[in-house]
Design a protein around this motif. Structure first.
Motif, mmCIF file in Angstrom:
data_model
loop_
_atom_site.group_PDB
_atom_site.id
_atom_site.type_symbol
_atom_site.label_atom_id
_atom_site.label_comp_id
_atom_site.label_asym_id
_atom_site.label_seq_id
_atom_site.Cartn_x
_atom_site.Cartn_y
_atom_site.Cartn_z
ATOM 1 N N ALA A 12 45.935 134.978 109.494
ATOM 2 C CA ALA A 12 47.016 134.354 110.266
ATOM 3 C C ALA A 12 47.773 133.340 109.411
ATOM 4 C CB ALA A 12 46.458 133.678 111.511
ATOM 5 N N VAL B 17 48.577 141.843 111.191
ATOM 6 C CA VAL B 17 47.877 140.840 111.996
ATOM 7 C C VAL B 17 47.496 141.413 113.355
ATOM 8 C CG1 VAL B 17 48.191 138.681 113.273
ATOM 9 C CG2 VAL B 17 48.842 138.807 110.869
ATOM 10 N N ASP C 236 50.083 135.234 107.149
ATOM 11 C CA ASP C 236 51.223 135.749 107.909
ATOM 12 C C ASP C 236 52.220 134.629 108.212
ATOM 13 O OD1 ASP C 236 52.616 137.807 109.542
ATOM 14 O OD2 ASP C 236 52.020 136.513 111.204
#
Length: 505
Positions: free
Chosen positions: A388, A352, A391
């Motif tokens: 995101a 990320v 993650d």
């Protein structure tokens, strides 16, 4: 892979297991083990004849350990045990997972401590060799002997339930008849021996090892592509500086990266290159090294477990007796899988952070969001929400599983390791990381293309070239969900890994 694997309870390496699982390598019980199997079985007969109370032999299991039954009831009781303990919850395990379960349980039973009928072990052997794969539900076991899911293998052993056979789901009895096999007649302790092992959790851990090894190798290559997209520094990958730290995983991953970047333009000096890169780039190989170290821990204890007995009770042939046993405990391995999940989460966080940097002109000197036209196209902007979200899911999945258990069976079974759950959720993290590495590879390819004619590493360049066969340069905005899916498939199918290995040979 035609050579038959002789199993003897002590010689099942992970590589041999993978051959059986993925390449359908034939297995055979080592004839030298047969006397030990029969001697172990005889201990059971002797104890039954003497009326000695034995858990799972002439007494019930779990909270029912105080229930006694006569020898005439052996077959019915063992069938009852298989039926009453077939408690799994959807979805079903894959064929590969079931093959791993069969092979692992066969090998641990060959330690000659369970007392199971040799004829049933021969059925396990033939299930593997003839492609009869019992349908086993994935959820429902707590990792303290997978006694609520493994009995579904027992269903096929006694001719009940379903199996995958010749690519179809059929009644087990149909698969057995097609191969000229008959259902087993269960004898003393056979039901418990089928039901009570950790073969499901260990099979999931084994497949996790295989998938993580492949992911980590490709992850190193994609990280190298990103470093080339950033125009990053090579010093943190140096041999001596990493060896001085002394961490084996870090040393190995840095060595891989140096090899993958051989011939890269990054070896040439550039006055515009930063003195030190952000940590997600500078420490990329070190963080991958933490995954490597955690993986080695899991491999070490997994190999121990699949080559030793996990039976309770455990037959002590040397003493002609049987002992209550703690050998079904898998806490060490489950803790290792928890650690691996956390390490993979660090890998996820680094991806990320690299993706956020590689679209930032202040780090790359390239257009924002790697757009080819700063006014006409948006480029890799909103895709940040997608990686995101993945993650965030990985961080949620990385929460510890091994410490979350509930006492049951009247408070007798008041500990569990949750190994099947720990391995299952870590496999999901690995799959999420395939998407994330695919997205990182898309960004890295775009960035290196925008640098115009730079020479990439021998391996990183080959991986990019294979990706570009599927995903072209982003010259105008398009449906990026299709690119994400295509990049994921390049990784899941092994296409990028094969390109890596061909270039690295």
């Amino acid at each position: 892979m035609n050579r038959t694997l002789l199993l003897n309870g002590t010689n099942l390496t992970l590589e041999r297991l993978f051959d059986v699982v993925y390449l359908r390598r034939r297995v055979e019980i080592d004839p030298a083990i047969l006397p030990g199997l029969h001697a172990c079985r005889q201990v059971l007969f002797d104890l039954a004849a003497s009326g000695t109370p034995v858990y799972g032999l002439n007494h019930g299991v779990g909270w029912n350990k105080d229930r006694e039954f006569s020898p005439e009831f052996f077959e019915q009781y063992n069938r009852n045990l298989i039926n009453s303990h077939s408690l799994g919850i959807a979805p079903y395990c894959s064929v590969e997972e079931v093959r791993a379960m069969l092979c692992i349980r066969l090998n641990t039973a060959l330690c000659c401590r369970t007392g199971i009928s040799p004829e049933i072990l021969t059925m396990y052997q033939e299930f593997l060799n003839r492609g009869i794969h019992p349908r086993v539900l994935r959820r429902g076991a707590v990792g303290e002997g997978d006694v609520s899911t493994l009995p579904l293998i027992g269903q096929t052993v006694i001719g009940l339930g379903e199996a995958e056979y010749c690519g179809k789901i059929v009644p087990s009895i149909e698969a057995l008849c097609a191969e000229g096999m008959k259902p087993a007649v269960l004898g003393p302790k056979d039901g418990l021996s089928i039901a009570s092992s950790n073969a499901q959790g260990e099979s999931l851990a084994a497949l996790l090892v295989k998938e993580t090894q492949d992911l980590l190798k490709l992850g190193n290559a994609v990280y190298c592509m990103s470093l080339e997209g950033l125009n990053g520094g090579l010093q943190p990958l140096g041999r001596l500086v990493n060896e001085l730290r002394g961490l084996e995983g870090q040393i190995c991953c840095a060595a891989d990266c140096r090899r993958y970047l051989k011939g890269s333009y990054l070896a040439q000096s550039d006055p515009n290159r930063a003195l030190q890169d952000p940590l997600s780039y500078r420490c990329g190989a070190a963080v991958h090294g933490a995954v490597w170290d955690a993986l080695e821990f899991v491999k070490k204890y997994l190999v121990i477990q699949i080559n030793h007995t996990d039976d309770n009770p455990c037959i002590l042939t040397e003493e002609g007796t049987i002992s209550v046993s703690p050998n079904f405990e898998t806490t060490t391995l489950s803790l290792g899988v928890d650690m691996l999940a956390a390490a993979l989460c660090h890998m996820s966080r680094n991806i990320v952070n690299r993706l956020l940097k590689i679209v930032d002109p202040s780090f790359t000197g390239l257009p924002r969001f790697l757009t080819p036209h700063e006014v006409k196209t948006i480029g890799y902007s909103t895709i940040q929400k997608s990686f995101a979200a993945l993650d965030a899911e990985n961080r949620w999945l990385s929460n510890t599983c091994s410490t979350d258990f509930t006492p049951f069976a009247g408070g007798i079974e008041d500990h569990a390791s949750n190994l099947p759950l720990a391995a299952t959720r870590t496999l999901q993290i690995v799959d999420n990381l395939r998407y994330m590495l695919g997205i990182e590879a898309m960004h890295a390819a775009q960035a290196t293309d925008m640098r115009g004619g730079v020479t990439l590493g021998k391996v990183s360049g080959a991986v990019k070239a294979r990706l570009r066969e599927t995903i072209p340069y982003l010259s105008e905005d398009r449906n990026l969900s299709l690119d994400i899916a295509a990049a994921y498939e390049c990784i899941r199918s092994g296409d990028l890994l094969r390109a890596l290995e061909a270039a690295d040979s």
